[in-house]
Every structure is written in structure tokens, then in C-alpha cells.
Design a protein around this motif. Structure first.
Motif, mmCIF file in Angstrom:
data_model
loop_
_atom_site.group_PDB
_atom_site.id
_atom_site.type_symbol
_atom_site.label_atom_id
_atom_site.label_comp_id
_atom_site.label_asym_id
_atom_site.label_seq_id
_atom_site.Cartn_x
_atom_site.Cartn_y
_atom_site.Cartn_z
ATOM 1 N N VAL A 159 0.848 -1.187 0.000
ATOM 2 C CA VAL A 159 0.000 0.000 0.000
ATOM 3 C C VAL A 159 0.891 1.247 0.000
ATOM 4 O O VAL A 159 1.930 1.281 0.663
ATOM 5 N N LEU A 195 0.931 5.827 -0.468
ATOM 6 C CA LEU A 195 0.361 7.138 -0.751
ATOM 7 C C LEU A 195 0.911 7.603 -2.088
ATOM 8 O O LEU A 195 2.128 7.629 -2.300
ATOM 9 N N VAL A 217 -4.486 6.882 -3.563
ATOM 10 C CA VAL A 217 -4.027 5.608 -3.010
ATOM 11 C C VAL A 217 -3.563 4.728 -4.163
ATOM 12 O O VAL A 217 -4.210 4.689 -5.217
ATOM 13 N N LEU A 229 -1.879 4.604 6.859
ATOM 14 C CA LEU A 229 -2.115 3.818 5.661
ATOM 15 C C LEU A 229 -2.112 2.341 6.046
ATOM 16 O O LEU A 229 -1.428 1.930 6.989
ATOM 17 N N THR A 262 2.485 7.646 7.342
ATOM 18 C CA THR A 262 3.419 8.269 6.402
ATOM 19 C C THR A 262 4.529 9.046 7.115
ATOM 20 O O THR A 262 5.531 9.391 6.480
ATOM 21 N N THR A 312 6.211 1.865 0.596
ATOM 22 C CA THR A 312 5.305 1.089 1.445
ATOM 23 C C THR A 312 5.935 0.779 2.788
ATOM 24 O O THR A 312 7.173 0.647 2.888
ATOM 25 N N VAL A 340 -5.699 5.004 2.633
ATOM 26 C CA VAL A 340 -4.944 6.052 3.316
ATOM 27 C C VAL A 340 -5.975 6.972 3.942
ATOM 28 O O VAL A 340 -6.855 7.498 3.242
#
Length: 302
Positions: A149, A151, A176, A221, A235, A265, A289
Motif C-alpha cells: 500500500v 500514498l 491511493v 495507511l 506516512t 510502502t 490512506v
């Protein structure tokens, strides 16, 4: 604002903005004010300096009452990737969270030391899929399909040799992305084939404009596989933050409106599990996120 690309019935992809459960068509809203506004995301980003304040003003003046044919309930449309076909490769950032560096060193033979510069790779435009679309599992190509995953940062203004202090002025918004990776397709340290296959860049559900995210460096996230939490971080744990990434990439490669940076990630990828876990047909991956959005994708055999 939350900008989307959507289809309605058999119509082609169009640009919309989410307002209280409605998708308001940007071009049609502009036409109601005798303004020629674009119908696609990239054209909007290209002219966002003037279009963003104009659209904001139009939405405020509408006060929830939109011209006929310009608004539809969000559940009645199909959301696409916000930028269905980026103009060029997505800039991916590897090993950008401390705990992920440690797990990768153990399982993927990467360096155990923190990188001294951003690790940059890319994913081609053909890897992008929108919300709900299937991630392809080709058993002839991989037995180690993994999840990450991230941002995503969308560039709004051309950036060439930009100082760190000025970098955030070039951000249009955030979304995302799931960086899908075929771990057994890394080639002599080169990642593009592993990470760039078709459907390996789930992206969406919208682009949240930068003014709505005052601090992109403090966002939770997360990612689940079949409803089980696999990744959950923040983040703020990035090694290289967004201004550094923009400054570093733009030092040698011009960033242009609509370019996408997937910022890396955190820990919790399948390769780092003990025993290792992979994605297989029938699995469902969901990632989000906080303050930006959530995307959900099935894995299917091809």
C-alpha cells in the motif's frame, strides 16, 4: 476537493467532483456557467492554477443545487482510475520506510542499511487499473504475487531542479496506490518487470486536492488481505518525505503535471511474513490512506 474519473452506463470516461454523495460532472457544470471546462483529469490538472479556484467558486455558489444532467449519485456511476492512462511511467519509490528496509533485507536480499538516496523505479501506464478492477494472477509468470500500500502524490506544476523548500508548491493532490509485485520476476536487481506488469498499479478512488490534506506526512495507511490486516503504519515513518522525493527526482528528470509518485510502502508485505504469504486467485485486497480513500480489488487467474 475530491476529483474522480467516472463512467455512467455506456458513456466514456468523464471528470467529476464528489459532493455530498453526488458526482458532479465538471464539464457540464462549467457549461452551465458558459465556461469551457475539460472533461478529463489530465487536462484539468494542466490548467489547475485557474480551474481549481473557479470550480471551487462554482460549487460554493451552487449550494447543492446543480443543473439538470450535471450530477448523479455516486453509487450509480463506475469509478475509474483517477488518471486512467498516465502520460508516462509512474515513479515508484522503494525501501522508503525503515521497518520495510529491515524486512526486505531478510527476505529479498536487499541492503540492510538505510538508503542514502531515494530508490527510484517505475511502473508503466499499462499497469494502472481503477477501483474494483481485477488484479491478474498469471501462474506462468509468478508464484510470488505480493502487495504494497502506498500514498500516491500527483504533480500539478512542472518541476525541474526544484529545491526541497519549494517542492510542495508543485503538488496537485493525493491518492491511493497498491504496488503489486511479482517477487520472482526481479531481474539482476531491476524491478520494472516485477512491478510493471498489467494490473499491477491499482489506483484511486479519487484525487484529493492538496489543500484538503494539510499534513501528508501524518496519514495512517493500511492494507488487508481477505479482511485480515497485513499493513498498518503512518506516512510520518517515510525515510525520504515528499519534498525530498520531488527535489531528488526533479534534479535529473522533469516532473510534469499529472505525473505520479508512489511514495513507498511500510512493513507487512507478503515476502516479509514467516512463512511468506502471496496473493492467489480468489483473494481480495483492500487498501486505504486515511483522509484520502479506500480501494478494493479481487485477484483473478488469467
Amino acid at each position: 476537493m475530491r476529483l474522480v474519473t467516472y463512467t455512467l452506463g455506456s458513456s466514456g470516461a468523464r471528470l467529476g467532483v464528489l459532493v455530498n454523495g453526488l458526482v458532479v460532472d465538471v464539464e457540464r457544470l462549467g457549461a452551465s456557467r458558459d465556461l469551457a471546462w475539460p472533461s478529463d483529469m489530465l487536462s484539468f490538472i494542466d490548467n489547475s492554477v485557474t480551474l481549481l479556484p473557479a470550480l471551487r467558486d462554482a460549487l460554493e455558489n451552487a449550494n447543492g443545487r446543480f443543473p439538470g444532467g450535471s450530477a448523479v449519485a455516486v453509487e450509480d456511476v463506475k469509478l475509474q482510475a483517477p488518471i486512467p492512462r498516465p502520460r508516462k511511467n509512474i515513479f515508484g519509490i522503494g525501501l522508503n520506510y525503515r521497518a520495510h528496509v529491515a524486512e526486505s533485507a531478510k527476505s529479498l536480499d536487499t541492503d540492510k542499511d538505510l538508503p542514502k538516496q531515494p530508490v527510484v523505479f517505475s511502473k508503466p501506464p499499462t499497469s494502472v487499473i481503477g477501483p474494483g478492477a481485477a488484479i491478474q494472477h498469471n501462474a506462468k509468470m509468478t508464484q510470488q504475487l505480493d502487495w504494497e500500500v502506498e500514498l500516491a502524490v500527483i504533480i500539478g506544476k512542472t518541476a525541474s531542479r526544484i529545491a526541497v523548500e519549494k517542492a510542495m508548491d508543485h503538488v496537485f493532490g493525493y491518492s491511493v496506490m497498491i504496488d503489486i509485485s511479482a517477487r520472482d520476476n526481479r531481474r539482476a536487481g531491476q524491478w520494472i518487470f516485477s512491478k510493471g506488469m498489467d494490473t499491477y498499479a491499482p489506483f484511486g478512488p479519487c484525487i484529493v486536492t492538496a489543500d484538503e490534506i494539510p499534513n501528508p506526512h501524518d496519514l495512517r495507511l493500511w492494507l488487508t488481505k481477505n479482511g485480515v490486516m497485513k499493513q498498518e503504519s503512518n506516512t510520518k515513518y517515510m525515510i525520504f518525505d515528499i519534498p525530498v522525493l520531488i527535489s531528488d527526482i526533479s534534479s535529473g528528470m522533469t516532473l510534469e503535471p499529472g505525473d505520479i509518485i508512489a511514495t513507498g510502502t511500510p512493513e507487512g508485505v507478503g515476502a516479509g511474513m514467516s512463512p511468506q504469504e502471496w496473493l492467489w486467485p480468489g483473494d481480495v485486497v483492500e487498501a486505504g490512506v486515511d483522509g484520502v480513500g479506500v480501494i478494493r480489488h479481487p485477484v483473478v487467474a488469467i
